[in-house]
Design a protein around this motif. Sequence first.
Motif, mmCIF file in Angstrom:
data_model
loop_
_atom_site.group_PDB
_atom_site.id
_atom_site.type_symbol
_atom_site.label_atom_id
_atom_site.label_comp_id
_atom_site.label_asym_id
_atom_site.label_seq_id
_atom_site.Cartn_x
_atom_site.Cartn_y
_atom_site.Cartn_z
ATOM 1 N N SER A 89 6.793 11.965 4.521
ATOM 2 C CA SER A 89 6.394 12.745 3.533
ATOM 3 C C SER A 89 6.034 11.826 2.286
ATOM 4 O O SER A 89 5.225 12.164 1.668
ATOM 5 N N ILE A 90 6.625 10.727 2.110
ATOM 6 C CA ILE A 90 6.475 9.909 0.975
ATOM 7 C C ILE A 90 5.505 8.656 1.279
ATOM 8 O O ILE A 90 5.369 7.598 0.602
ATOM 9 N N ALA A 91 4.975 8.631 2.798
ATOM 10 C CA ALA A 91 4.242 7.656 3.146
ATOM 11 C C ALA A 91 2.961 7.008 2.156
ATOM 12 O O ALA A 91 2.936 6.072 1.685
ATOM 13 N N LEU A 92 2.283 8.344 1.698
ATOM 14 C CA LEU A 92 1.345 8.024 0.709
ATOM 15 C C LEU A 92 1.608 7.140 -0.458
ATOM 16 O O LEU A 92 1.099 6.075 -0.906
ATOM 17 N N PRO A 93 2.655 7.900 -1.320
ATOM 18 C CA PRO A 93 2.955 7.165 -2.491
ATOM 19 C C PRO A 93 3.441 6.090 -2.309
ATOM 20 O O PRO A 93 3.361 5.073 -3.026
ATOM 21 N N VAL A 94 4.307 5.654 -1.106
ATOM 22 C CA VAL A 94 4.781 4.326 -0.989
ATOM 23 C C VAL A 94 3.694 3.438 -0.882
ATOM 24 O O VAL A 94 3.529 2.380 -1.314
ATOM 25 N N ALA A 95 2.574 3.721 -0.213
ATOM 26 C CA ALA A 95 1.320 3.172 0.156
ATOM 27 C C ALA A 95 0.586 2.488 -1.226
ATOM 28 O O ALA A 95 0.207 1.471 -1.297
ATOM 29 N N VAL A 96 0.597 3.703 -1.828
ATOM 30 C CA VAL A 96 -0.008 3.442 -3.522
ATOM 31 C C VAL A 96 0.600 2.424 -4.348
ATOM 32 O O VAL A 96 0.201 1.301 -4.773
ATOM 33 N N LEU A 97 2.135 2.642 -4.338
ATOM 34 C CA LEU A 97 2.841 1.611 -4.881
ATOM 35 C C LEU A 97 2.888 0.438 -4.613
ATOM 36 O O LEU A 97 2.826 -0.618 -5.468
ATOM 37 N N THR A 98 3.062 0.172 -3.043
ATOM 38 C CA THR A 98 2.825 -1.157 -2.564
ATOM 39 C C THR A 98 1.435 -1.741 -2.933
ATOM 40 O O THR A 98 1.695 -3.229 -3.482
ATOM 41 N N LEU A 136 -8.045 12.292 7.863
ATOM 42 C CA LEU A 136 -7.452 12.068 9.009
ATOM 43 C C LEU A 136 -6.473 12.687 9.465
ATOM 44 O O LEU A 136 -5.828 12.894 10.651
ATOM 45 N N GLY A 137 -5.621 13.377 8.308
ATOM 46 C CA GLY A 137 -4.479 14.028 8.624
ATOM 47 C C GLY A 137 -3.240 13.301 9.013
ATOM 48 O O GLY A 137 -2.226 14.078 9.690
ATOM 49 N N TRP A 138 -3.178 12.201 8.661
ATOM 50 C CA TRP A 138 -1.892 11.192 9.202
ATOM 51 C C TRP A 138 -0.542 11.539 8.276
ATOM 52 O O TRP A 138 0.311 11.321 8.966
ATOM 53 N N ALA A 139 -0.855 11.567 6.900
ATOM 54 C CA ALA A 139 0.246 11.939 6.286
ATOM 55 C C ALA A 139 -0.115 13.081 5.150
ATOM 56 O O ALA A 139 -1.075 13.489 5.045
ATOM 57 N N PRO A 140 1.086 13.562 4.811
ATOM 58 C CA PRO A 140 0.914 14.805 3.953
ATOM 59 C C PRO A 140 0.442 14.612 2.566
ATOM 60 O O PRO A 140 0.758 13.329 2.083
ATOM 61 N N THR A 141 -0.472 15.340 2.160
ATOM 62 C CA THR A 141 -1.082 15.001 0.565
ATOM 63 C C THR A 141 0.097 15.394 -0.491
ATOM 64 O O THR A 141 -0.045 14.803 -1.665
#
Lengths: 318, 529
Positions: free
Chosen positions: A183-192, A162-167
């Motif tokens: 930049s931290i969107a994905l790790p925050v999502a994972v931790l949540t 999707l290219g929504w957030a940086p890997t």
Amino acid sequence: MGPALRLVVQRIALGLLLLFLVSILIFWGTLILPGDVAQAILGQSATPEALANLRDELGVNDPPLTRYFEWLGGVLTGDLGTALTNGKDIAESIGSRLENTLFLAFWAAVIAVPLAILLGLLAVRYRDRWPDKLISGVTLSTISIPEFLIGYVLMYFVGVKLGWAPTVSMIHDGMNLGQKLHSIALPVAVLTLVVLAHMMRMTRAAILNVMQSPYIETADLKGLTKFNIIWKHAFPNSISPVVNVVMLNLAYLVVGVVVVEVVFTYPGMGQYLVDHVSKRDLPVVQACGLIFAAVYITLNMIADVVSILSNPKLRHPK
Amino acid sequence: MKDQLDYLKVNAALGRISRREFFGRAAALGVTAVAANTMLAGAVRAAGPQKGGTIKVGIQGGGSGDSLDPALAANATMSQIVRMWGEPLVELADDGGLNGKVAESYSSSPDAKVWTFNIRPDITFSNGKTVTADDVLATIERHSGEDTKSGALGLLRGIKSMSAPDASTFVLELDAPNADLPYLMSDYHLMIQPNGGKDDPTACIGSGPYTLASADMGVRLVFEKNPNHWDSAIGHASTVELIIINDDTARVAALQSGQVHMVNRVPPRTAGLVGRAPNITIRSKSGPGHYVFIAHVDTAPFDNQDVMMALKYAMNREEMVEKILSGYGTVGNDTPINASYPLYTELEQRAYDPDKAAFHWKKSGQTDPVLLRTSDNAFPGAPDAAALFQQTCEAAGIPVEIKREPNDGYWSEVWNVQPFCTSYWGGRPTQDQMFTTAYLSTADWNDTRFKNEQFDQLLLAARAELDEAKRTQMYADMGSMVRDEGGLICPMFNDFIDGMSDEVAGFREGTPGFELMNFYAPIEMWVTA
């Protein structure tokens, strides 16, 4: 001295003692790791002369007991020593890394804690009906999947497809807050996703426990709405177990994010620790271990203190 | 239509119209996407390098414990860093020879004992100081001194004296002749620094095409173009960003999502899949690196030649290349030398032969299982390779027992200590260095305990031999000795596998040395955008 204050002081003293014992454990634990720091620094292509020179310079030939007390003395005065591998001051390097880890943990907590509690309240409100089952089902499945797998799955679908957030969650001083958050969107999502279930389930269980009490029935008979009863009457009385589990999860957000940081290449404490473990950089490993232990003990201590203080029997002795 | 296409190509190549627009318009003229892509690639090359822009490199290998001192460079990231700001005296050229960097030219005395390097005139360090022979002398001194920690120390043994008779001449005198000396000077540790880096080895001041703008070790380093660099043919991007991504999946994902333009070390298992994406090209090249099973030939049971031959015949090399390297590699032949070396001669290929293996095993009279130690640290997939070897050995009636060792401490506790284990070699630029490092009787890293007087004599003789044909023959003979009498079982040479986005151009096939065009890709490639 009231019983509450005495209990609080006792807790804090116990915490400090625990920290001291942990420091001994960390120091001895790192000594028995296999391998040799000089070899690890210079790699396979090290010559025996280079190895001997480096070992001398690193002072790894002193007796362990001397090194422990020197180290402890340094730690107590805020001096964590210098890294064996690059000769940099550890306190300084850890400072920015710790800041990054706390930044990530903070934003994950800001999202996860209210969300978990809200979901817990909703689950109680619609107990045994489909919203309850849906919430429990989803959160339990996300906690059951290993976090690195969730990380890779999100990375592939949200980041690559999707290219929504940086890997790669690279943050540096040149970025503003918005860029950093993106930049931290994905790790925050994972931790949540990883911490949600635990807190949500505990909130649900604690409130359900209270919901059996006679004063809840009274409130119900007064004609209060179901959600109001839960929020105003049941929740305050179940704070103690909820705070406990929230603190445990906050501690996890700081000390347990090693894997998530490595997967998303986030420059936090976890990655810093992993880098130095593989290089046998003992002072850094010890400092990181001690900081992690301190965070863990402190947060648990806060949870204990809050539960003591939220107990009216202890706050208002006869 | 042709004129229209040509017009479009030139415009697209110069960046006046976007790639997307070019494809769109070309399609309107009836050209397929594949053909359009080929056309554009040709036009981009023809248009020549473009200046400016930022090249982002996702690179494996770095850690926060890394030092900026080139003497301590020991992984891919550090090797890339030193290339950005520094230059050695000479550098490996595409044709297998050497290009001058800090040294404009070099020559030797007829006996290859005294070497003279002429320093390029009027080049400066990034701090403005002129590069002189004294700086070169100090650099070599720092890397070869008694108390050095330099990774290049092993290469620089046997220097009798050094001098700098004038500002542009550097003279090295050796104890014994060495025809390969200039090749040693291309080592990535030996970046020429002001006063040899004795004042501040980590200052990152050199004569290279870029200067360090910011460094967060193990995380991210930013380099800016050095406007005063002497060679305008390289250093196209105005900024180069190195992002250290050690996790394989994360590194490849960063390339796929467009966060970086190039990555090194794409895992062989997924390389084919990654390369199917339309905007990504997998670049693999063979190198001198090889994965090995090494036995100490002075220790029982490996001191029995029949045991060694049995194990060598029991190795199915094709299967290893196919299954462990997913085809990104070439079969080995139980010598450390392959076609990537300058004076290579092909030896008869040893093939998998369970019958011969069984014959030698019976002849050896051995019955006890052979103990093989392995770990993921030895090379990627080493435990799998060990299991495959165990199976092919079993087919020949050779019992092999596998012991899985911890990754921690593998290089200090197992490799070069235990009699039989898996390992890897990164290879060396010349035969002489490879043999000297690991097969000379007195070598510290003689990890097969191969001790052969005749071999040692040949090695020294070859080093002094300036006649290439004779040297080639000598190296072929030495290769045969290692192959037939040594403790090395070399199933495969691994390729370097890079991934490149089509937003960068200028890749050259067949460069010598390491991955990413011997780490010159960020310097010699450019952003097309």
